[in-house]
Motif scaffolding. Structure first.
Motif, PDB file in Angstrom:
ATOM      1  N   ALA A  35      25.975  55.922  52.210  1.00 18.37           N
ATOM      2  CA  ALA A  35      25.965  54.482  52.472  1.00 18.37           C
ATOM      3  C   ALA A  35      26.394  54.191  53.902  1.00 18.37           C
ATOM      4  CB  ALA A  35      26.886  53.777  51.490  1.00 18.37           C
ATOM      5  N   GLY A  36      25.871  53.126  54.458  1.00 23.70           N
ATOM      6  CA  GLY A  36      26.276  52.690  55.782  1.00 23.70           C
ATOM      7  C   GLY A  36      27.505  51.798  55.705  1.00 23.70           C
ATOM      8  N   SER A  37      27.772  51.109  56.784  1.00 27.94           N
ATOM      9  CA  SER A  37      28.915  50.197  56.798  1.00 27.94           C
ATOM     10  C   SER A  37      28.608  48.954  55.972  1.00 27.94           C
ATOM     11  CB  SER A  37      29.268  49.794  58.231  1.00 27.94           C
ATOM     12  OG  SER A  37      28.193  49.079  58.828  1.00 27.94           O
ATOM     13  N   THR A  38      29.636  48.383  55.396  1.00 32.24           N
ATOM     14  CA  THR A  38      29.517  47.090  54.717  1.00 32.24           C
ATOM     15  C   THR A  38      29.376  46.005  55.774  1.00 32.24           C
ATOM     16  OG1 THR A  38      30.884  47.896  52.910  1.00 32.24           O
ATOM     17  CG2 THR A  38      30.640  45.515  53.101  1.00 32.24           C
ATOM     18  N   LEU A  39      28.497  45.061  55.546  1.00 37.30           N
ATOM     19  CA  LEU A  39      28.193  44.027  56.536  1.00 37.30           C
ATOM     20  C   LEU A  39      28.645  42.676  56.012  1.00 37.30           C
ATOM     21  CD1 LEU A  39      26.702  43.841  59.310  1.00 37.30           C
ATOM     22  CD2 LEU A  39      24.640  43.291  58.025  1.00 37.30           C
ATOM     23  N   VAL A  40      29.564  42.043  56.730  1.00 36.34           N
ATOM     24  CA  VAL A  40      30.168  40.785  56.293  1.00 36.34           C
ATOM     25  C   VAL A  40      30.005  39.727  57.386  1.00 36.34           C
ATOM     26  CG1 VAL A  40      32.324  39.645  55.631  1.00 36.34           C
ATOM     27  CG2 VAL A  40      31.839  41.956  54.828  1.00 36.34           C
ATOM     28  N   ALA A  41      29.621  38.538  56.984  1.00 32.01           N
ATOM     29  CA  ALA A  41      29.451  37.430  57.926  1.00 32.01           C
ATOM     30  C   ALA A  41      30.243  36.220  57.452  1.00 32.01           C
ATOM     31  CB  ALA A  41      27.975  37.071  58.065  1.00 32.01           C
ATOM     32  N   TRP A  42      30.358  35.253  58.350  1.00 31.79           N
ATOM     33  CA  TRP A  42      31.055  34.002  58.048  1.00 31.79           C
ATOM     34  C   TRP A  42      30.225  32.843  58.564  1.00 31.79           C
ATOM     35  CZ3 TRP A  42      32.578  30.082  61.278  1.00 31.79           C
ATOM     36  CH2 TRP A  42      33.437  29.117  60.746  1.00 31.79           C
ATOM     37  N   ASP A  43      30.180  31.770  57.794  1.00 29.95           N
ATOM     38  CA  ASP A  43      29.621  30.510  58.274  1.00 29.95           C
ATOM     39  C   ASP A  43      30.459  29.372  57.704  1.00 29.95           C
ATOM     40  OD1 ASP A  43      28.762  30.076  55.640  1.00 29.95           O
ATOM     41  OD2 ASP A  43      26.739  30.809  56.039  1.00 29.95           O
ATOM     42  N   GLN A  44      29.994  28.157  57.848  1.00 29.02           N
ATOM     43  CA  GLN A  44      30.794  27.015  57.417  1.00 29.02           C
ATOM     44  C   GLN A  44      30.997  26.967  55.903  1.00 29.02           C
ATOM     45  OE1 GLN A  44      28.956  23.553  59.136  1.00 29.02           O
ATOM     46  NE2 GLN A  44      29.865  23.912  61.137  1.00 29.02           N
ATOM     47  N   GLN A  45      30.175  27.718  55.175  1.00 27.23           N
ATOM     48  CA  GLN A  45      30.341  27.787  53.719  1.00 27.23           C
ATOM     49  C   GLN A  45      31.305  28.901  53.302  1.00 27.23           C
ATOM     50  OE1 GLN A  45      27.000  27.171  55.026  1.00 27.23           O
ATOM     51  NE2 GLN A  45      27.739  25.083  54.640  1.00 27.23           N
ATOM     52  N   GLY A  46      31.721  29.716  54.262  1.00 27.57           N
ATOM     53  CA  GLY A  46      32.680  30.779  53.963  1.00 27.57           C
ATOM     54  C   GLY A  46      32.143  32.161  54.256  1.00 27.57           C
ATOM     55  N   LEU A  47      32.682  33.158  53.560  1.00 29.32           N
ATOM     56  CA  LEU A  47      32.327  34.559  53.777  1.00 29.32           C
ATOM     57  C   LEU A  47      31.111  34.947  52.944  1.00 29.32           C
ATOM     58  CD1 LEU A  47      35.917  36.050  53.666  1.00 29.32           C
ATOM     59  CD2 LEU A  47      34.421  36.066  55.668  1.00 29.32           C
ATOM     60  N   HIS A  48      30.300  35.844  53.520  1.00 25.49           N
ATOM     61  CA  HIS A  48      29.116  36.346  52.832  1.00 25.49           C
ATOM     62  C   HIS A  48      29.008  37.846  53.074  1.00 25.49           C
ATOM     63  CE1 HIS A  48      27.597  32.224  52.287  1.00 25.49           C
ATOM     64  NE2 HIS A  48      28.059  32.018  53.503  1.00 25.49           N
ATOM     65  N   ILE A 106      26.319  38.278  66.234  1.00 27.39           N
ATOM     66  CA  ILE A 106      26.470  39.652  66.705  1.00 27.39           C
ATOM     67  C   ILE A 106      27.330  40.438  65.716  1.00 27.39           C
ATOM     68  CG2 ILE A 106      28.435  38.997  68.182  1.00 27.39           C
ATOM     69  CD1 ILE A 106      25.910  41.756  69.024  1.00 27.39           C
ATOM     70  N   GLY A 107      26.831  41.605  65.290  1.00 21.89           N
ATOM     71  CA  GLY A 107      27.566  42.472  64.377  1.00 21.89           C
ATOM     72  C   GLY A 107      28.386  43.496  65.134  1.00 21.89           C
ATOM     73  N   ILE A 108      29.670  43.593  64.802  1.00 19.46           N
ATOM     74  CA  ILE A 108      30.596  44.449  65.555  1.00 19.46           C
ATOM     75  C   ILE A 108      31.421  45.279  64.581  1.00 19.46           C
ATOM     76  CG2 ILE A 108      32.454  44.483  67.272  1.00 19.46           C
ATOM     77  CD1 ILE A 108      31.552  41.676  68.126  1.00 19.46           C
ATOM     78  N   ARG A 109      31.713  46.507  65.000  1.00 25.45           N
ATOM     79  CA  ARG A 109      32.553  47.395  64.199  1.00 25.45           C
ATOM     80  C   ARG A 109      33.447  48.230  65.110  1.00 25.45           C
ATOM     81  NH1 ARG A 109      28.806  50.431  62.097  1.00 25.45           N
ATOM     82  NH2 ARG A 109      29.348  52.603  62.516  1.00 25.45           N
ATOM     83  N   GLN A 110      34.609  48.614  64.603  1.00 26.48           N
ATOM     84  CA  GLN A 110      35.468  49.591  65.281  1.00 26.48           C
ATOM     85  C   GLN A 110      35.427  50.860  64.446  1.00 26.48           C
ATOM     86  OE1 GLN A 110      39.682  48.800  65.423  1.00 26.48           O
ATOM     87  NE2 GLN A 110      40.001  50.142  67.176  1.00 26.48           N
ATOM     88  N   VAL A 129      31.425  43.424  61.075  1.00 27.56           N
ATOM     89  CA  VAL A 129      31.716  41.995  60.967  1.00 27.56           C
ATOM     90  C   VAL A 129      30.756  41.226  61.869  1.00 27.56           C
ATOM     91  CG1 VAL A 129      33.488  40.232  61.217  1.00 27.56           C
ATOM     92  CG2 VAL A 129      34.135  42.539  60.500  1.00 27.56           C
ATOM     93  N   VAL A 130      30.126  40.200  61.323  1.00 26.67           N
ATOM     94  CA  VAL A 130      29.140  39.421  62.063  1.00 26.67           C
ATOM     95  C   VAL A 130      29.781  38.116  62.535  1.00 26.67           C
ATOM     96  CG1 VAL A 130      26.885  38.295  61.970  1.00 26.67           C
ATOM     97  CG2 VAL A 130      27.272  40.444  60.737  1.00 26.67           C
ATOM     98  N   TYR A 131      29.757  37.899  63.851  1.00 21.85           N
ATOM     99  CA  TYR A 131      30.406  36.746  64.489  1.00 21.85           C
ATOM    100  C   TYR A 131      29.361  35.842  65.143  1.00 21.85           C
ATOM    101  CZ  TYR A 131      34.222  40.193  64.604  1.00 21.85           C
ATOM    102  OH  TYR A 131      35.140  41.159  64.280  1.00 21.85           O
ATOM    103  N   PRO A 132      29.718  34.598  65.424  1.00 23.35           N
ATOM    104  CA  PRO A 132      28.902  33.789  66.329  1.00 23.35           C
ATOM    105  C   PRO A 132      28.883  34.464  67.704  1.00 23.35           C
ATOM    106  CG  PRO A 132      30.511  32.440  65.152  1.00 23.35           C
ATOM    107  CD  PRO A 132      30.888  33.861  64.904  1.00 23.35           C
TER     108      PRO A 132
END
Length: 208
Positions: free
Chosen positions: A174-187, A113-117, A94-97
């Motif tokens: 495959a690696g981890s799925t990478l998901v981000a968020w911005d003001q337009q929503g999830l990507h 910053i991309g973070i995973r557990q 998950v990619v955060y501010p």
């Protein structure tokens, strides 16, 4: 040096090395990863040099639990919190501010910053012993195939690493799925082990 994940001494030594700016390899649920203290700028520089990674490419970070996300992320939008609650621990990055004081190499100048557990027991034990987040960029030279065994890590890096934790063969693929968020929503920034269908959000995702 290769050390067994079955020995408690391995994790004590790994944590000691990380606290001193060391560089180690360890297994995750996908590939072997390279760990340094993400708050140590000198250790990050060594990681980028050894991995032959461009300075504008950020590296992802593993956390032991959701509480550690706040050490790295400036905020956790509700959309990302929902994904964390559902898919962590698991192969979802998950990619955060990012917190503004994080080293520039860690974020690649992106402000995120991309973070995973990770669900990998060896990775979780390392995080517990170290007591803080660690980097988990794949164990390879940039652009090359990532290592799935301790022997492959050693063949790639030789004595450039301080320690390799042998936790057996990792799945690869495959690696981890990478998901981000911005003001337009999830990507979705990268497809990975968790599909858009599994996320149940395929209609909301776009690729950026």
């Amino acid at each position: 040096m290769i050390a067994s994940a079955s020995s408690p001494e391995t994790f004590w030594e790994a944590a000691r090395l990380l606290k001193q700016g060391g560089l180690i390899a360890f297994p995750t649920e996908t590939y072997y990863g390279l760990a340094v203290d993400p708050f140590n700028a000198q250790a990050l520089q060594r990681l980028f040099t050894v991995k032959q990674r461009a300075a504008n490419k950020p590296v992802l970070v593993l956390v032991h639990d959701q509480a550690q996300v706040r050490l790295l992320a400036e905020k956790v939008p509700a959309e990302l919190q929902r994904l964390m609650d559902r898919f962590w621990p698991g192969p979802l990055t998950v990619v955060y501010p990012a917190q503004k004081e994080l080293p520039a190499l860690l974020t690649g100048g992106t402000g995120t910053i991309g973070i995973r557990q990770s669900p990998n027991l060896t990775a979780m034990r390392l995080l517990e012993e170290f007591g803080g987040p660690i980097t988990a960029t794949s164990a390879n030279h940039s652009g090359a195939a990532a290592a799935v065994t301790a022997a492959e890590v050693e063949a790639i890096f030789g004595k450039e690493l301080d320690l390799i934790i042998n936790g057996g063969c990792t799945p690869g693929g495959a690696g981890s799925t990478l998901v981000a968020w911005d003001q337009q929503g999830l990507h979705c920034l990268r497809k990975g082990l968790i599909s858009l269908a599994e996320l149940g959000l395929e209609k909301l995702f776009s690729f950026a």
